[in-house]
Write a protein that holds these residues in place. Structure first.
Motif, PDB file in Angstrom:
ATOM      1  N   CYS A 129       0.860  -1.196   0.000  1.00 47.18           N
ATOM      2  CA  CYS A 129       0.000   0.000   0.000  1.00 47.18           C
ATOM      3  C   CYS A 129       0.893   1.241   0.000  1.00 47.18           C
ATOM      4  CB  CYS A 129      -0.884  -0.015   1.244  1.00 47.18           C
ATOM      5  SG  CYS A 129      -2.027   1.372   1.341  1.00 47.18           S
ATOM      6  N   ILE A 135      -6.000  -0.100   0.573  1.00 46.96           N
ATOM      7  CA  ILE A 135      -6.003  -0.988  -0.581  1.00 46.96           C
ATOM      8  C   ILE A 135      -7.436  -1.321  -0.970  1.00 46.96           C
ATOM      9  CG2 ILE A 135      -5.435  -3.337  -1.336  1.00 46.96           C
ATOM     10  CD1 ILE A 135      -2.909  -3.143   0.421  1.00 46.96           C
ATOM     11  N   HIS A 139      -6.479  -2.587  -6.482  1.00 48.65           N
ATOM     12  CA  HIS A 139      -5.062  -2.367  -6.186  1.00 48.65           C
ATOM     13  C   HIS A 139      -4.227  -3.462  -6.868  1.00 48.65           C
ATOM     14  CE1 HIS A 139      -1.827  -0.721  -3.607  1.00 48.65           C
ATOM     15  NE2 HIS A 139      -1.389  -1.962  -3.538  1.00 48.65           N
TER      16      HIS A 139
END
Length: 315
Positions: A129, A135, A139
């Motif tokens: 992240c 996230i 992602h």
């Protein structure tokens, strides 16, 4: 409903079983006890809703065929898996066979019998992240361990059955889960291990610098998320995250539990190549589609876990 729960004698699985039984469903648990323990479901052994506890392997196609043919399942919550990152690095074959091949065998039965599938994946499939927004499900992924690689392969297999066969499926990615019934030894989670070591007066050992962060989700919140994903058609064909929505460094976590910096020691990382330095969940999708939000704070969750470890004499 008639529900099959694989991995139901495991840490998260037993909490999923507890909610499903509490909601009035008929539940069959299938577990090979490689990670799970019969003691975890002792509480339910006389529950009228628990139809069977089957000690068996999801890679046993004959067993799966028999179980599915004899019982018309509405939902299969598929939690059975190899879950240890280091084990997957040392022995990738076992992890791939359990997590990818075993999932394929489960999917074939669900396709044959038109059974909805809730597939338990993991936040460990994600790349690091990079911000404080957390996230989301879009992602980037990164198979930094054979465990993550096998889960990604299984996710894609599960989702392909939605697109190819119109089978209702959902892939769920809970973030790091902790709480009562988690193992407190080397294969347990960081919270349980830290609490136990603190209670018995041992040092809290941290791999690497301890600056890696985790989004820690209390197990009853996680189990509620798992169950709700099965109840809702809104998430069919979807990937959905669940987490607390805040992260904490492992150094900070150790200090919260030990309350003494002198008790905290750093040791060489056992798998630095597979470490994810920052994990922070954005659960917006779960809130919008399932109405799910976590209810237990980290502080409260640690207290509950500590009480359970003390009462279970696991020290």
């Amino acid at each position: 409903m008639n529900i099959l729960l694989t991995g139901g004698a495991g840490f998260i699985g037993r909490w999923v079983a507890k909610q499903l039984l509490g909601d009035g469903h008929l539940v069959w648990i299938l577990d090979d006890l490689s990670n799970g323990r019969e003691d975890n479901i002792e509480e339910f052994k006389d529950h009228k809703g628990l139809q069977a506890f089957i000690i068996g392997d999801i890679k046993d196609e004959a067993l799966l065929d028999k179980v599915f043919s004899e019982n018309k399942f509405d939902i299969c919550y598929h939690l059975g898996a190899s879950i240890n990152v280091q084990d997957s690095i040392d022995d990738p074959r076992t992890t791939f066979n359990n997590d990818a091949v075993g999932t394929f065998y489960v999917m074939e039965q669900c396709r044959k019998h038109r059974t909805k599938v809730v597939f338990m994946s993991t936040c460990m499939v994600y790349d690091v992240c990079l911000d404080d927004q957390g996230i989301t499900e879009i992602h980037p992924i990164k198979p930094a361990s054979p465990y993550a690689g096998a889960k990604i392969a299984a996710e894609n297999m599960v989702l392909s059955y939605y697109f190819a066969y119109d089978l209702p499926v959902v892939v769920i990615r809970p973030f790091n889960t902790y709480g009562p019934f988690q193992k407190t030894g080397g294969e347990g989670g960081v919270v349980a291990i830290f609490i136990r070591n603190n209670l018995v007066g041992k040092d809290l050992l941290i791999y690497g610098k301890g600056e890696q962060t985790r989004d820690l989700l209390y197990v009853e919140d996680c189990a509620n998320f798992v169950v709700e994903a099965g109840y809702s058609d809104k998430v069919n064909g979807q990937i959905v995250n669940a987490g607390l929505g805040s992260d904490i460094t492992i150094n900070e976590l150790a200090l919260v539990i030990a309350k003494d910096e002198m008790r905290i020691k750093h040791v060489p990382h056992i798998h630095p190549q597979s470490e994810i330095q920052k994990l922070l969940c954005n659960s917006t999708k779960a809130k919008e589609l399932l109405g799910w939000t976590p209810k237990v704070s980290l502080e409260e969750g640690i207290l509950r876990t500590e009480k359970w470890i003390q009462s279970s004499h696991l020290m």
